[in-house]
Design a protein around this motif. Structure first.
Motif, PDB file in Angstrom:
ATOM      1  N   ALA A  38       0.813  -1.213   0.000  1.00 47.92           N
ATOM      2  CA  ALA A  38       0.000   0.000   0.000  1.00 47.92           C
ATOM      3  C   ALA A  38       0.847   1.264   0.000  1.00 47.92           C
ATOM      4  O   ALA A  38       0.361   2.347  -0.363  1.00 47.92           O
ATOM      5  N   LEU A  39       2.124   1.154   0.395  1.00 46.11           N
ATOM      6  CA  LEU A  39       2.982   2.325   0.523  1.00 46.11           C
ATOM      7  C   LEU A  39       3.785   2.619  -0.739  1.00 46.11           C
ATOM      8  O   LEU A  39       4.265   3.738  -0.919  1.00 46.11           O
ATOM      9  N   ALA A  40       3.915   1.638  -1.617  1.00 45.45           N
ATOM     10  CA  ALA A  40       4.760   1.789  -2.805  1.00 45.45           C
ATOM     11  C   ALA A  40       3.943   2.178  -4.034  1.00 45.45           C
ATOM     12  O   ALA A  40       2.748   1.876  -4.129  1.00 45.45           O
ATOM     13  N   ASN A  41       4.597   2.847  -4.969  1.00 44.44           N
ATOM     14  CA  ASN A  41       3.972   3.107  -6.262  1.00 44.44           C
ATOM     15  C   ASN A  41       3.787   1.780  -6.986  1.00 44.44           C
ATOM     16  O   ASN A  41       4.729   0.980  -7.058  1.00 44.44           O
ATOM     17  N   ASP A  42       2.589   1.565  -7.511  1.00 48.10           N
ATOM     18  CA  ASP A  42       2.280   0.272  -8.150  1.00 48.10           C
ATOM     19  C   ASP A  42       2.609  -0.879  -7.195  1.00 48.10           C
ATOM     20  O   ASP A  42       3.170  -1.905  -7.606  1.00 48.10           O
ATOM     21  N   GLY A  43       2.250  -0.698  -5.941  1.00 44.06           N
ATOM     22  CA  GLY A  43       2.628  -1.667  -4.916  1.00 44.06           C
ATOM     23  C   GLY A  43       2.156  -3.081  -5.181  1.00 44.06           C
ATOM     24  O   GLY A  43       2.941  -4.032  -5.077  1.00 44.06           O
ATOM     25  N   GLU A  44       0.893  -3.239  -5.551  1.00 40.90           N
ATOM     26  CA  GLU A  44       0.387  -4.590  -5.803  1.00 40.90           C
ATOM     27  C   GLU A  44       1.143  -5.255  -6.938  1.00 40.90           C
ATOM     28  O   GLU A  44       1.499  -6.440  -6.860  1.00 40.90           O
ATOM     29  N   LEU A  45       1.398  -4.477  -7.989  1.00 43.47           N
ATOM     30  CA  LEU A  45       2.107  -5.030  -9.144  1.00 43.47           C
ATOM     31  C   LEU A  45       3.527  -5.446  -8.762  1.00 43.47           C
ATOM     32  O   LEU A  45       4.002  -6.513  -9.174  1.00 43.47           O
ATOM     33  N   ARG A  46       4.192  -4.619  -7.970  1.00 49.39           N
ATOM     34  CA  ARG A  46       5.557  -4.947  -7.533  1.00 49.39           C
ATOM     35  C   ARG A  46       5.560  -6.213  -6.674  1.00 49.39           C
ATOM     36  O   ARG A  46       6.448  -7.067  -6.819  1.00 49.39           O
ATOM     37  N   VAL A  47       4.584  -6.323  -5.789  1.00 50.55           N
ATOM     38  CA  VAL A  47       4.484  -7.514  -4.950  1.00 50.55           C
ATOM     39  C   VAL A  47       4.240  -8.755  -5.800  1.00 50.55           C
ATOM     40  O   VAL A  47       4.870  -9.804  -5.602  1.00 50.55           O
ATOM     41  N   LEU A  48       3.344  -8.625  -6.755  1.00 48.56           N
ATOM     42  CA  LEU A  48       3.030  -9.766  -7.624  1.00 48.56           C
ATOM     43  C   LEU A  48       4.245 -10.200  -8.443  1.00 48.56           C
ATOM     44  O   LEU A  48       4.481 -11.400  -8.636  1.00 48.56           O
ATOM     45  N   ARG A  49       5.011  -9.250  -8.939  1.00 47.03           N
ATOM     46  CA  ARG A  49       6.209  -9.597  -9.709  1.00 47.03           C
ATOM     47  C   ARG A  49       7.219 -10.343  -8.828  1.00 47.03           C
ATOM     48  O   ARG A  49       7.862 -11.295  -9.274  1.00 47.03           O
ATOM     49  N   ALA A  50       7.352  -9.884  -7.581  1.00 47.54           N
ATOM     50  CA  ALA A  50       8.253 -10.576  -6.654  1.00 47.54           C
ATOM     51  C   ALA A  50       7.754 -11.989  -6.364  1.00 47.54           C
ATOM     52  O   ALA A  50       8.531 -12.947  -6.329  1.00 47.54           O
ATOM     53  N   LEU A  51       6.450 -12.126  -6.179  1.00 50.62           N
ATOM     54  CA  LEU A  51       5.875 -13.442  -5.902  1.00 50.62           C
ATOM     55  C   LEU A  51       5.940 -14.356  -7.124  1.00 50.62           C
ATOM     56  O   LEU A  51       6.099 -15.573  -6.992  1.00 50.62           O
ATOM     57  N   GLU A  52       5.810 -13.764  -8.301  1.00 51.06           N
ATOM     58  CA  GLU A  52       5.896 -14.561  -9.535  1.00 51.06           C
ATOM     59  C   GLU A  52       7.289 -15.148  -9.685  1.00 51.06           C
ATOM     60  O   GLU A  52       7.464 -16.321 -10.047  1.00 51.06           O
ATOM     61  N   SER A  53       8.300 -14.335  -9.399  1.00 56.77           N
ATOM     62  CA  SER A  53       9.674 -14.827  -9.447  1.00 56.77           C
ATOM     63  C   SER A  53       9.885 -15.927  -8.416  1.00 56.77           C
ATOM     64  O   SER A  53      10.519 -16.952  -8.687  1.00 56.77           O
ATOM     65  N   LEU A  54       9.304 -15.742  -7.230  1.00 51.85           N
ATOM     66  CA  LEU A  54       9.417 -16.739  -6.167  1.00 51.85           C
ATOM     67  C   LEU A  54       8.675 -18.021  -6.521  1.00 51.85           C
ATOM     68  O   LEU A  54       9.133 -19.123  -6.203  1.00 51.85           O
ATOM     69  N   SER A  55       7.551 -17.891  -7.205  1.00 50.33           N
ATOM     70  CA  SER A  55       6.733 -19.067  -7.538  1.00 50.33           C
ATOM     71  C   SER A  55       7.450 -20.032  -8.472  1.00 50.33           C
ATOM     72  O   SER A  55       7.087 -21.205  -8.555  1.00 50.33           O
ATOM     73  N   LYS A  56       8.475 -19.548  -9.178  1.00 50.75           N
ATOM     74  CA  LYS A  56       9.236 -20.418 -10.075  1.00 50.75           C
ATOM     75  C   LYS A  56       9.972 -21.511  -9.298  1.00 50.75           C
ATOM     76  O   LYS A  56      10.338 -22.542  -9.862  1.00 50.75           O
ATOM     77  N   GLU A  57      10.184 -21.241  -8.011  1.00 53.05           N
ATOM     78  CA  GLU A  57      10.876 -22.224  -7.170  1.00 53.05           C
ATOM     79  C   GLU A  57       9.933 -23.313  -6.664  1.00 53.05           C
ATOM     80  O   GLU A  57      10.372 -24.305  -6.092  1.00 53.05           O
ATOM     81  N   SER A  58       8.639 -23.119  -6.860  1.00 55.90           N
ATOM     82  CA  SER A  58       7.666 -24.104  -6.386  1.00 55.90           C
ATOM     83  C   SER A  58       7.027 -24.824  -7.571  1.00 55.90           C
ATOM     84  O   SER A  58       7.204 -24.439  -8.716  1.00 55.90           O
ATOM     85  N   ALA A  59       6.268 -25.855  -7.263  1.00 56.36           N
ATOM     86  CA  ALA A  59       5.573 -26.605  -8.316  1.00 56.36           C
ATOM     87  C   ALA A  59       4.088 -26.284  -8.313  1.00 56.36           C
ATOM     88  O   ALA A  59       3.287 -27.028  -8.871  1.00 56.36           O
ATOM     89  N   ASN A  60       3.737 -25.157  -7.680  1.00 55.45           N
ATOM     90  CA  ASN A  60       2.331 -24.780  -7.563  1.00 55.45           C
ATOM     91  C   ASN A  60       1.897 -24.028  -8.821  1.00 55.45           C
ATOM     92  O   ASN A  60       2.043 -22.801  -8.919  1.00 55.45           O
TER      93      ASN A  60
END
Length: 221
Positions: free
Chosen positions: A38-60
């Motif tokens: 909520a504090l960052a510009n395009d915060g949700e998008l930035r969070v999602l990009r970080a999570l997308e990169s992290l999701s590559k390590e999982s099989a979900n």
């Protein structure tokens, strides 16, 4: 540190802990990076990009798909994310969704890989003429994998010389895809396989022919 940088930092840390198998630290980092959304510009998008990169390590797969779908919802002009989403749908056999997202990539922004994958998507939905058209687009851009795929379509309907010509052209390209050599091996194998099949079919027909001969002789008596 700015909220945007904190999201990135916690994202990198979560990836590191994920590779180390430290699930507790991963959970802590993801919670912290989400807290700055909520504090960052395009915060949700930035969070999602970080999570997308992290999701590559999982099989979900569902997790990755959900993240990518929301990313392209927030950033519809992100063709890289759109391509990754379409490819992920293709990997889990969501054929309609794969084609849906590939076609969302503006035509002028489609590269040779995009056109090849569009061809594969059309092929999977039994739209052969559209598939060939897409493969031809990729071929014109020097995509050797598309040339291999196109050669297989020609093989399937017996055009071996034409298939071989396409593969020969593909082999002249630098760093051509390994599937081209596989296609050439297949072209070489087909005539012998068909010869064996022909012999087996003819052998199967002979007793039937003999039966009908005897049947006809009986009718004449």
């Amino acid at each position: 540190m700015e909220p945007e940088n904190k999201i990135s930092s916690f994202g990198y840390a979560a990836e590191y802990y994920s590779k180390e198998g430290d699930t507790l630290s991963v959970a802590r980092c993801t919670t912290k990076l989400k807290s700055h959304s909520a504090l960052a510009n395009d915060g949700e998008l930035r969070v999602l990009r970080a999570l997308e990169s992290l999701s590559k390590e999982s099989a979900n797969e569902r997790l990755t798909l959900g993240i990518l779908e929301r990313i392209v919802d927030l950033a519809p002009a992100d063709t890289h994310a759109r391509f990754n989403l379409a490819h992920k749908h293709s990997q889990v056999d969501h054929k309609e969704l794969a084609l849906f997202h590939y076609l969302k990539i503006p035509e002028q922004e489609r590269n040779q890989s995009s056109w090849n994958n569009i061809g594969v998507a059309f092929d999977g939905l039994e739209l052969p003429s559209k598939s060939v058209s897409a493969y031809r687009k990729a071929e014109s851009m020097g995509e050797s994998l598309a040339m291999s795929n196109l050669s297989h379509k020609l093989m399937d309907i017996g055009f071996l010389e034409e298939a071989q010509a396409i593969c020969t052209n593909a082999r002249s390209l630098k760093d051509y895809h390994k599937n081209v050599d596989h296609a050439l091996a297949r072209i070489k194998a087909i005539p012998e396989e068909e010869d064996k099949t022909e012999i087996a079919k003819i052998k199967k027909a002979q007793p039937l022919s003999d039966f009908y001969k005897k049947f006809g002789r009986g009718i004449a008596k």
